[in-house]
Write a protein that holds these residues in place. Structure first.
Motif, PDB file in Angstrom:
ATOM      1  N   ARG A  48      17.844  -9.278  -7.299  1.00  0.00           N
ATOM      2  CA  ARG A  48      16.826  -8.966  -8.295  1.00  0.00           C
ATOM      3  C   ARG A  48      17.306  -9.428  -9.662  1.00  0.00           C
ATOM      4  NH1 ARG A  48      16.194  -4.161  -9.739  1.00  0.00           N
ATOM      5  NH2 ARG A  48      18.180  -3.308  -8.988  1.00  0.00           N
ATOM      6  N   LEU A  49      16.363  -9.533 -10.581  1.00  0.00           N
ATOM      7  CA  LEU A  49      16.721  -9.788 -11.967  1.00  0.00           C
ATOM      8  C   LEU A  49      16.850  -8.455 -12.694  1.00  0.00           C
ATOM      9  CD1 LEU A  49      14.628 -12.837 -13.272  1.00  0.00           C
ATOM     10  CD2 LEU A  49      17.052 -12.736 -12.718  1.00  0.00           C
ATOM     11  N   VAL A  73      19.743 -11.351 -19.525  1.00  0.00           N
ATOM     12  CA  VAL A  73      19.191 -11.533 -18.179  1.00  0.00           C
ATOM     13  C   VAL A  73      20.341 -11.719 -17.206  1.00  0.00           C
ATOM     14  CG1 VAL A  73      17.630 -12.880 -16.729  1.00  0.00           C
ATOM     15  CG2 VAL A  73      17.166 -12.661 -19.179  1.00  0.00           C
ATOM     16  N   ARG A  75      21.321 -11.533 -12.725  1.00  0.00           N
ATOM     17  CA  ARG A  75      20.932 -11.257 -11.343  1.00  0.00           C
ATOM     18  C   ARG A  75      21.757 -10.082 -10.841  1.00  0.00           C
ATOM     19  NH1 ARG A  75      20.545 -16.557  -7.575  1.00  0.00           N
ATOM     20  NH2 ARG A  75      19.615 -18.016  -9.055  1.00  0.00           N
ATOM     21  N   LEU A 138      10.110  -5.019 -19.459  1.00  0.00           N
ATOM     22  CA  LEU A 138      10.496  -6.221 -18.720  1.00  0.00           C
ATOM     23  C   LEU A 138      10.777  -5.897 -17.248  1.00  0.00           C
ATOM     24  CD1 LEU A 138      12.836  -8.004 -21.295  1.00  0.00           C
ATOM     25  CD2 LEU A 138      10.557  -8.742 -20.556  1.00  0.00           C
ATOM     26  N   TYR A 142       8.697  -7.517 -14.087  1.00  0.00           N
ATOM     27  CA  TYR A 142       9.366  -8.208 -12.990  1.00  0.00           C
ATOM     28  C   TYR A 142       8.978  -7.604 -11.640  1.00  0.00           C
ATOM     29  CZ  TYR A 142      13.035  -9.497  -9.741  1.00  0.00           C
ATOM     30  OH  TYR A 142      13.707  -9.924  -8.624  1.00  0.00           O
ATOM     31  N   ARG A 145       4.797  -8.839  -8.416  1.00  0.00           N
ATOM     32  CA  ARG A 145       5.140 -10.100  -7.761  1.00  0.00           C
ATOM     33  C   ARG A 145       4.482 -11.314  -8.403  1.00  0.00           C
ATOM     34  NH1 ARG A 145       3.821 -13.760  -3.873  1.00  0.00           N
ATOM     35  NH2 ARG A 145       5.504 -14.383  -2.454  1.00  0.00           N
ATOM     36  N   ARG A 148       6.289 -12.295 -11.745  1.00  0.00           N
ATOM     37  CA  ARG A 148       7.614 -12.928 -11.686  1.00  0.00           C
ATOM     38  C   ARG A 148       7.553 -14.328 -11.084  1.00  0.00           C
ATOM     39  NH1 ARG A 148       8.400  -8.721  -7.801  1.00  0.00           N
ATOM     40  NH2 ARG A 148       8.645  -9.501  -5.668  1.00  0.00           N
ATOM     41  N   PHE A 153       6.449 -16.560 -16.916  1.00  0.00           N
ATOM     42  CA  PHE A 153       7.655 -15.731 -16.920  1.00  0.00           C
ATOM     43  C   PHE A 153       8.874 -16.508 -17.413  1.00  0.00           C
ATOM     44  CE2 PHE A 153      10.824 -12.835 -14.944  1.00  0.00           C
ATOM     45  CZ  PHE A 153      10.339 -11.636 -15.456  1.00  0.00           C
ATOM     46  N   LEU A 191      16.409 -17.694 -12.695  1.00  0.00           N
ATOM     47  CA  LEU A 191      14.992 -17.509 -12.392  1.00  0.00           C
ATOM     48  C   LEU A 191      14.533 -18.304 -11.169  1.00  0.00           C
ATOM     49  CD1 LEU A 191      13.832 -17.819 -16.090  1.00  0.00           C
ATOM     50  CD2 LEU A 191      13.445 -15.786 -14.704  1.00  0.00           C
ATOM     51  N   TRP A 194      12.436 -17.307  -7.876  1.00  0.00           N
ATOM     52  CA  TRP A 194      11.034 -16.918  -8.002  1.00  0.00           C
ATOM     53  C   TRP A 194      10.191 -18.012  -8.650  1.00  0.00           C
ATOM     54  CZ3 TRP A 194      15.322 -14.211  -9.606  1.00  0.00           C
ATOM     55  CH2 TRP A 194      15.704 -13.151  -8.755  1.00  0.00           C
TER      56      TRP A 194
END
Length: 290
Positions: A48-49, A73, A75, A138, A142, A145, A148, A153, A191, A194
């Protein structure tokens, strides 16, 4: 969260594996079972972010005064320890939110952008409150669905830096442009799961040009090679010919085998039959994000 049946299966698998490794007659303790289950769940946890706004700063000039929020940001998972950040104003969040509402109004019914205060905008309490609210905003975005996966985005996180970097490249300020482009590339790579696999191509192309113009030929060749697979796979032929041309030139200078690249370029040029203008990679890069 795993379904009950899958949790039971995971426990059974762990018991069987560990039982083969333990002496006959021994058994796993409750603590060991719990540790094994946690390990299985950790391996199966999706990437996930994560968003954090750890700091803010007030910027004041002759015409305006505003707060900049430093957005980090990352992961999820221990494999990503890089903390890449960008600075955004409340007005940036506001424009971003309204662009999303134009496409995803129904999906964003429960995602609300924190409101702008009419007074006390620069008090420490107000700034701290909004910082946490924007961080939560944010995370909620995210979780939707369609958002993101939307091209809006990544633009929110990279477009200002991308435009600035390309402006620097157009001005011949390759060192400064390189620094900005490296931040953009790190964000785009975070990113990518996604987004379209072609997302980093303009950045990789610009990095290739910067390294080449700084006479860092090894780095230029490496960046060009990294850009080539998505360019080939997704038919970005306006990049492909220019990229191949530069890679062939760099390969000759570095003493690398380039016969295959040269053949690919010849076939591509023959297929074009003059339909595509023969612009260099640098010409393509300087025309991006104007």
């Amino acid at each position: 969260m795993a379904e009950p049946d899958s949790i039971c299966l995971s426990v059974c698998v762990c018991v069987c594996v560990c039982a083969d490794e333990t002496p006959s007659g021994s058994s796993l303790t409750t603590k060991e079972l719990q540790q094994n289950l946690r390990a299985v769940k950790q391996r199966d946890r999706p990437v996930r972010l994560l968003f954090e706004i750890p700091s803010t700063r007030i910027v004041e000039d002759a015409l305006s005064k505003y707060v900049v929020y430093d957005v980090v940001v990352m992961r999820s998972g221990s494999f990503d320890s890089r903390r890449v950040s960008v600075g955004r104003r409340y007005s940036d969040f506001f424009r971003f939110h309204h662009k999303l509402l134009e496409e995803f109004n129904e999906e964003l019914e429960e995602v609300v952008l924190p409101r702008k205060h009419l007074t006390r905008n620069f008090s420490p309490e107000t700034i701290s409150e909004r910082r946490l609210a924007l961080q939560d905003y944010l995370a909620k975005l995210y979780a939707v669905r369609c958002v993101r996966h939307s091209p809006h985005f990544p633009r929110f996180f990279t477009e200002p830096e991308q435009k600035q970097a390309h402006s620097l490249v157009r001005a011949g300020q390759f060192e400064a442009g390189l620094e900005q482009l490296q931040v953009v590339l790190e964000l785009e790579e975070k990113l990518l799961p996604w987004q379209s696999p072609t997302l980093p191509v303009p950045t990789l192309a610009a990095l290739t040009v910067c390294y080449r113009d700084l006479d860092k030929l090894e780095q230029a060749f490496a960046m060009g090679q990294k850009a080539l697979p998505p360019v080939r796979r997704y038919g970005l032929n306006h990049y492909r010919a220019a990229l191949l041309e530069l890679l062939v030139d760099l390969g000759y200078q570095l003493g690398r085998p380039v016969a295959q690249l040269q053949e690919e370029l010849t076939v591509l040029r023959d297929a074009e039959r003059g339909e595509v203008s023969h612009r260099s990679l640098k010409e393509l890069v300087v025309q991006e994000f104007i």
